[in-house]
Design an enzyme around this catalytic site. Structure first.
Site, short mmCIF file in Angstrom:
data_model
loop_
_atom_site.label_atom_id
_atom_site.label_comp_id
_atom_site.label_asym_id
_atom_site.label_seq_id
_atom_site.Cartn_x
_atom_site.Cartn_y
_atom_site.Cartn_z
N PHE A 222 -17.01 -3.75 17.75
CA PHE A 222 -15.95 -4.14 16.81
C PHE A 222 -14.61 -3.67 17.39
CE2 PHE A 222 -19.81 -3.35 14.33
CZ PHE A 222 -19.97 -4.55 13.65
N CYS B 179 10.22 2.11 -1.92
CA CYS B 179 8.84 2.29 -1.48
C CYS B 179 8.78 3.49 -0.56
CB CYS B 179 8.32 1.05 -0.77
SG CYS B 179 6.56 1.18 -0.34
N CYS C 19 -13.83 3.07 7.74
CA CYS C 19 -12.86 2.98 6.66
C CYS C 19 -13.55 2.95 5.30
CB CYS C 19 -11.96 1.76 6.83
SG CYS C 19 -12.85 0.19 6.87
N GLN D 199 -4.34 -0.91 12.88
CA GLN D 199 -4.36 0.29 12.04
C GLN D 199 -3.08 0.37 11.23
OE1 GLN D 199 -6.89 2.22 11.47
NE2 GLN D 199 -8.26 1.48 13.08
N CYS E 63 -0.01 2.80 -4.70
CA CYS E 63 -0.36 4.23 -4.66
C CYS E 63 -1.12 4.60 -5.92
CB CYS E 63 0.90 5.11 -4.57
SG CYS E 63 1.87 4.89 -3.06
N ASP F 52 -16.44 0.83 15.36
CA ASP F 52 -15.41 0.83 14.32
C ASP F 52 -15.55 -0.43 13.49
OD1 ASP F 52 -13.17 1.21 12.77
OD2 ASP F 52 -11.74 0.63 14.33
#
Length: 400
Positions: A266, A135, A358, A239, A60, A332
């Site tokens: 894709f 986490c 992305c 995903q 993070c 994608d």
């Protein structure tokens, strides 16, 4: 203090705060004030990080900002990428943020140090592993395996050796893959089997340096996409969160509209092709052999109107003539984008393109090619499924 002097006005690409006069401050949120001595005075968007490992853990980067500032960061990164290509900003929809503890796949590092095994994400910009004690991004089913894995790997790893631990939550349970460990002897083999049975793993695969080999898989492992069970090959793309997948799928289906013929480029395991097949005939094109085969088997069993083509779109993109058979196109691509496919898309006769990305930078680059070919971006839906990270996804509709 005037905004131009020391107030943090935005978050830069790597997560640091930036003042109005261009100074950078780590762990600063919009509205914070950078003081003369370099300290940061917290403002209204500064949040208390929920995890003890922040900011050391590289999993993070933005736990110190609230959801409003995080959403603005996602939008700002996309707007900045468009501006870098000289493109106008279309309608920017409110970002969709996946909730904490929803990550269903993750790759962790493990290392034996003396008698101790540490498991977790690497520190930011470092090879040092932060030993994970909690986490706030992983699904509980995945995090629950971290402590037992320390004991298992302690008997298989030599001192100062590292391994990769990959976990994916499938329909049957956790798909666990270990890379960099050596399983020697009957006792080690039995320990693996006992571990898999005790923790009800869907699959346990080992890569000792010669490729992944399943050591435990009581039944064929699948992932359901639009209620269709699709075989999950080792290492196949999925995903990161089911919540994010739904958000991307919803946006893509809205963009496609009532088109009756759709090309899904894709296509992967069929994240978009399968739901689209409920109302359209679909050509799914995927460059990786195993996902393409898994999707082909799934659509045959499910009697879905999907034709699957195994084809490398980087080396052999679809031509304009091939694309002209479809009313809509879903694309994608990976982070590298679709530079090789974009020129043919720009001249295709389809009325709609749903572009899922992305990487805002490669999306903007490809969008510029499409816009120069007569397309326009109607809207962009930012999606933050990698909670508290600088990783950004989006779905956009382009029309002529």
């Amino acid at each position: 203090m005037p905004v131009s002097e020391g107030t943090i006005v935005r978050i830069a690409a790597r997560g640091e705060g930036v003042t109005g006069d261009g100074r950078h401050a780590p762990l600063a949120a919009p509205g914070d004030v950078l003081m003369a001595d370099g300290t940061v005075q917290a403002g209204p968007h500064h949040a208390v990080p929920p995890c003890r490992h922040f900011p050391r853990c590289g999993g993070c980067q933005l736990q110190h900002v609230d959801d409003a500032a995080y959403a603005d960061y996602l939008t700002g990164r996309i707007v900045g990428a468009l501006a870098g290509q000289g493109l106008a900003v279309p309608e920017m929809r409110p970002p969709h943020l996946s909730p904490p503890r929803t990550r269903r796949r993750a790759s962790l590092r493990a290392e034996r140090i003396g008698r101790r095994v540490v498991i977790g994400f690497n520190e930011a910009q470092s090879h040092r592993i932060v030993d994970m004690q909690e986490c706030h991004i992983l699904r509980p089913e995945l995090f629950a395996l971290v402590a037992p894995l320390r004991a298992l790997l302690g008997s298989m790893m030599k001192d100062r050796r590292q391994a990769t631990v990959t976990m994916t939550l499938a329909d049957q349970g956790v798909d666990l893959a270990l890379e960099g460990v050596v399983v020697e002897g009957l006792a080690a083999q039995e320990a693996l089997t006992d571990f898999a049975a005790t923790h009800r793993l869907a699959r346990l695969a080992i890569d000792e340096g010669y490729g992944s080999e399943a050591r435990w898989e009581p039944e064929p492992i699948t992932i359901r996409l639009d209620s269709v069970p699709v075989g999950l090959p080792p290492g196949a793309f999925l995903q990161a969160t089911e919540d994010g997948e739904v958000a991307l799928r919803t946006a893509a289906l809205e963009a496609v509209g009532d088109a009756e013929t759709v090309a899904d480029l894709f296509a992967g395991l069929g994240t978009f092709a399968l739901p689209l097949s409920a109302r359209a005939r679909v050509l799914a094109v995927e460059g990786a052999r195993d996902p393409a085969l898994a999707l082909r088997v799934a659509v045959q069993r499910g009697q879905r109107p999907v034709a699957v083509e195994h084809r490398d779109l980087f080396r052999r993109p679809l031509s304009t003539d091939e694309l002209n058979r479809f009313e809509a196109i879903v694309i994608d691509p990976p982070r590298a984008g679709a530079k090789e496919q974009a020129p043919a898309l720009a001249t295709a006769a389809a009325r709609t393109i749903a572009y899922v990305s992305c990487n805002p930078a490669t999306f903007a680059r490809d969008a510029k090619i499409l816009i120069e070919g007569g397309w326009r971006i109607d809207w962009i839906q930012p999606i933050g499924q990698f909670r508290w990270s600088t990783h950004i996804e989006l779905a956009a509709r382009l029309t002529r």
